[in-house]
Design an enzyme around this catalytic site. Structure first.
Site, short mmCIF file in Angstrom:
data_model
loop_
_atom_site.label_atom_id
_atom_site.label_comp_id
_atom_site.label_asym_id
_atom_site.label_seq_id
_atom_site.Cartn_x
_atom_site.Cartn_y
_atom_site.Cartn_z
N ASP A 313 0.82 -1.22 0.00
CA ASP A 313 0.00 0.00 0.00
C ASP A 313 0.85 1.26 0.00
O ASP A 313 2.00 1.27 0.45
CB ASP A 313 -0.92 0.01 1.22
N GLU A 314 0.26 2.33 -0.49
CA GLU A 314 0.79 3.69 -0.39
C GLU A 314 2.26 3.80 -0.78
O GLU A 314 3.07 4.40 -0.06
CB GLU A 314 0.58 4.22 1.04
N VAL A 315 2.61 3.26 -1.92
CA VAL A 315 3.98 3.38 -2.41
C VAL A 315 4.15 4.77 -3.03
O VAL A 315 3.42 5.13 -3.97
CB VAL A 315 4.29 2.28 -3.45
#
Length: 673
Positions: A313-315
């Site tokens: 997530d949220e790279v």
């Protein structure tokens, strides 16, 4: 329906009729409530047939919990006492050595004048049935008793989980285990541990010792502790799924192995929001995958569950955009954008996980048409991604709407259904891909001291949504049973009530009379969603010891006051009670104010106390207007409502949850025609 020898019975599929008096959570699939009670004296006799070691341990826990809650030594036998009621347990199977998502969790429970019969095809059903039986025990005129009832029960969803983030704030093993006890009571079956993030890597690694040394900050679970936790959870019917977040949220990995960073590597673990250097792992280096192969291989052996969560997530793609070597590599390999680069990374990681005999799980950012179909998608961004994953043939679970850290009410979570919204339009085969749901407790603002307070009892509402039939939606019934569950959880050692009281006691100190702070504390709730991040810089070293950290996410008192206000226009007794409460609000600030500046733990509370006093004055005036029956002008009403609205502003990261009660009363005042 005919039941021999019984004068009355009621078949129910939800809390209704006589069944509404049962304090069961989650609500069973079907129950028949009958006239009569089985008295349970201290000589309860238990007969067990079949099953495995989990059944025997569950029986011992049942007797211990029963003894604790009733004060009767059911867990001891006394010489010379006659045999009492019989609890007959029959399990026709032994279950799998490693608990699986598709195992049979159903059970049948029957209570009559001859005793209790509990049957199941799997030890998991026995475990769940014993939890239901314990919830049925109640005090009667002649001792403890169990109502005559027949229950056939099975979960609606196979995946009913809770995620605890132990990276941002480390949670000791005993804190996790007591929450596993709570999970067992409400028939949850998956504990998801978020074990690595920018703030730390939390499991001992012998093959990659830098992850234990440089990346943990000295706070981690030994492999022996992990095995203990897995066994503890298994005995309670709960699987343990590990998550090691990559390629983003990976500063802990990079601190241990700086050469794997995309761009500049940070020198230390993240400690606050001001630490804005948070590069992801470099997906173009073979050394990245060699490290993951080594570390994941070790962790896959440690955690026996079939699923292995890789985060995803949220790279933050800006690090890839600004790294010339990564950009050259992308061009030479025909990878057009960052999503394609993450998909490349995810597919390589999936092969590593698959080689270790695991099924890869990840947050919904990993979803891509090139992803192997055996992957499991956890949707946190919304119901749309859940439906999209299911429609594309992926198994998926819902977390959107079940984020406990956002401080929403139990009723808010209760209204979230994995098969609602776009998922409702899916075909039966596509709906079957939705395995269930999982609550998430992120811990930016949570320590072991208030962990239980943040989870319980609201988690019971989510557990019911994931276990019970779709039509079980009565919010009033849910809250009544949730209150009973809360007391039961406290008997089991959960600290949601005691921890909060002790934290409030710290703020009161030796100088502040307890009722003064309590009056304010009962009327407030922490701010919702991500508002706290806008008012305070998150810092892992900052103490979380103020009123916002002490009070529950949802105020039962405020919900009660708001409900009373809705009835006040037509009920004089309700108005009398509200007068007592409003008078207390009005007068409390003058008594509390001299103490607020004396302790740094109370700073910032003065505006809240003043606003509560204002609400008391406005509430009393509204009651006067209602009882006098004299019309007021539109302008006067609008002026009063504006004053009420002003009290809705948050202070000290808290908001007054009782504000709606006064607004309702003002709107109920007789107006001019």
């Amino acid at each position: 329906m005919k039941v021999c020898g019984i004068a009355f019975c009621l078949l129910i599929a939800g809390p209704a009729g006589n069944a509404a008096d049962l304090n069961l959570m989650p609500w069973p699939s079907a129950a028949i409530v009958q006239d009569g009670f089985l008295t349970v004296d201290h000589a309860l006799r238990i007969e067990v047939t079949g099953g495995d070691d989990r059944v025997r341990r569950a029986v011992a826990r049942f007797l211990k919990n029963l003894s604790t809650e009733t004060g009767v030594p059911y867990d001891r036998r006394f010489d010379g006492t006659p045999d009492g009621a019989t609890l007959s347990i029959r399990c026709t199977g032994v279950g799998r050595r490693v608990q699986a998502v598709d195992e049979d969790e159903s059970y049948h429970l029957s209570v009559s004048g001859t005793g209790v019969e509990l049957t199941a095809a799997n030890p998991l059903g026995i475990l769940h049935g014993l939890e239901t039986l314990l919830q049925l025990v109640e005090p009667g005129p002649h001792g403890w008793r169990i109502p005559y009832v027949r229950i056939d029960d099975a979960p609606r969803f196979a995946w009913r989980g809770m995620m605890i983030d132990v990276s941002r704030h480390f949670m000791p093993l005993q804190a996790i285990e007591r929450n596993v006890d709570g999970m067992a009571e409400v028939k949850l079956n998956v504990l998801h541990l978020h074990l690595s993030d920018d703030e730390g890597f939390r499991v001992e690694s012998r093959r990659c010792p830098k992850l234990t040394g440089a990346a943990s900050g000295g706070l981690f679970y030994t492999q022996s502790q992990i095995r203990e936790l897995i066994a503890y959870a298994r005995n309670r019917g709960i699987r343990v799924v590990p998550e090691f977040d990559v390629p983003g949220h990976a500063v802990s990995w990079i601190v241990a192995y700086p050469r794997l960073a995309s761009g500049t590597a940070p020198a230390r673990l993240v400690q606050s929001q001001h630490d804005d250097l948070r590069p992801p792992l470099n997906p173009t280096q073979d050394s990245t995958y060699k490290l993951l192969e080594t570390a994941f291989g070790e962790m896959a052996k440690l955690f026996p569950d079939a699923y292995f969560h890789i985060g995803g997530d949220e790279v933050d793609g800006k690090y890839w955009d600004h790294d010339p070597e990564i950009q050259r590599w992308m061009r030479s390999h025909g990878i057009k954008d960052n999503h394609a680069l993450q998909t490349y990374f995810t597919r390589r990681v999936e092969k590593i996980v698959h080689k270790d005999g695991k099924i890869m799980e990840g947050w919904d950012e990993i979803l891509d048409s090139d992803l192997p179909k055996q992957s499991l998608i956890q949707s946190w961004r919304g119901a749309d991604s859940l439906a999209s994953a299911a429609q594309s043939g992926y198994k998926t679970i819902l977390s959107a709407g079940y984020y406990l850290d956002l401080m929403h009410s139990a009723s808010y979570h209760y209204a979230v259904d994995p098969l609602a919204g776009k998922s409702a339009a899916l075909s039966p085969a596509e709906k079957a891909n939705i395995l269930g749901g999982e609550a998430a407790q992120w811990t930016e603002y949570v320590t072991p001291e208030n962990l239980d307070n943040r989870i319980w009892p609201r988690m019971g509402a989510i557990a019911e949504r994931l276990w019970s039939a779709e039509g079980v939606t009565d919010v009033d019934s849910m809250y009544r049973r949730l209150s009973v569950l809360s007391r039961s959880l406290a008997w089991r050692g959960l600290e949601h009530e005691t921890g909060s009281r002790m934290m409030l006691g710290r703020i009161e100190g030796d100088d502040l009379p307890a009722p003064l702070l309590e009056t304010l504390a009962m009327a407030v709730e922490p701010v919702k969603e991500y508002d706290r991040e806008q008012t305070q810089v998150y810092d892992v070293t900052a103490p979380l010891n103020r009123l916002v950290d002490s009070v529950p996410p949802e105020s039962d008192y405020s919900r009660s006051i708001n409900a009373l206000a809705a009835r006040a226009a037509h009920d004089a007794s309700v108005r009398l009670e509200l007068r007592r409460q409003f008078s207390q609000w009005r007068d409390n600030d003058a008594r509390l104010e001299p103490y607020l500046a004396a302790s740094h733990l109370r700073l910032g509370l003065a505006p809240l106390s003043q606003d509560l006093s204002k609400l008391g004055v406005l509430g009393l005036a509204a009651l006067d207007a209602i009882e006098a029956g004299k019309p007021i002008s539109v302008d006067s009403r609008n002026e009063q409502l504006a004053l009420v609205q002003a009290t809705a502003a948050h202070h000290a990261e808290l908001l007054l949850a009782v504000t709606p009660s006064v607004r309702v009363l003002i709107e109920a005042e007789p107006g001019t025609q």
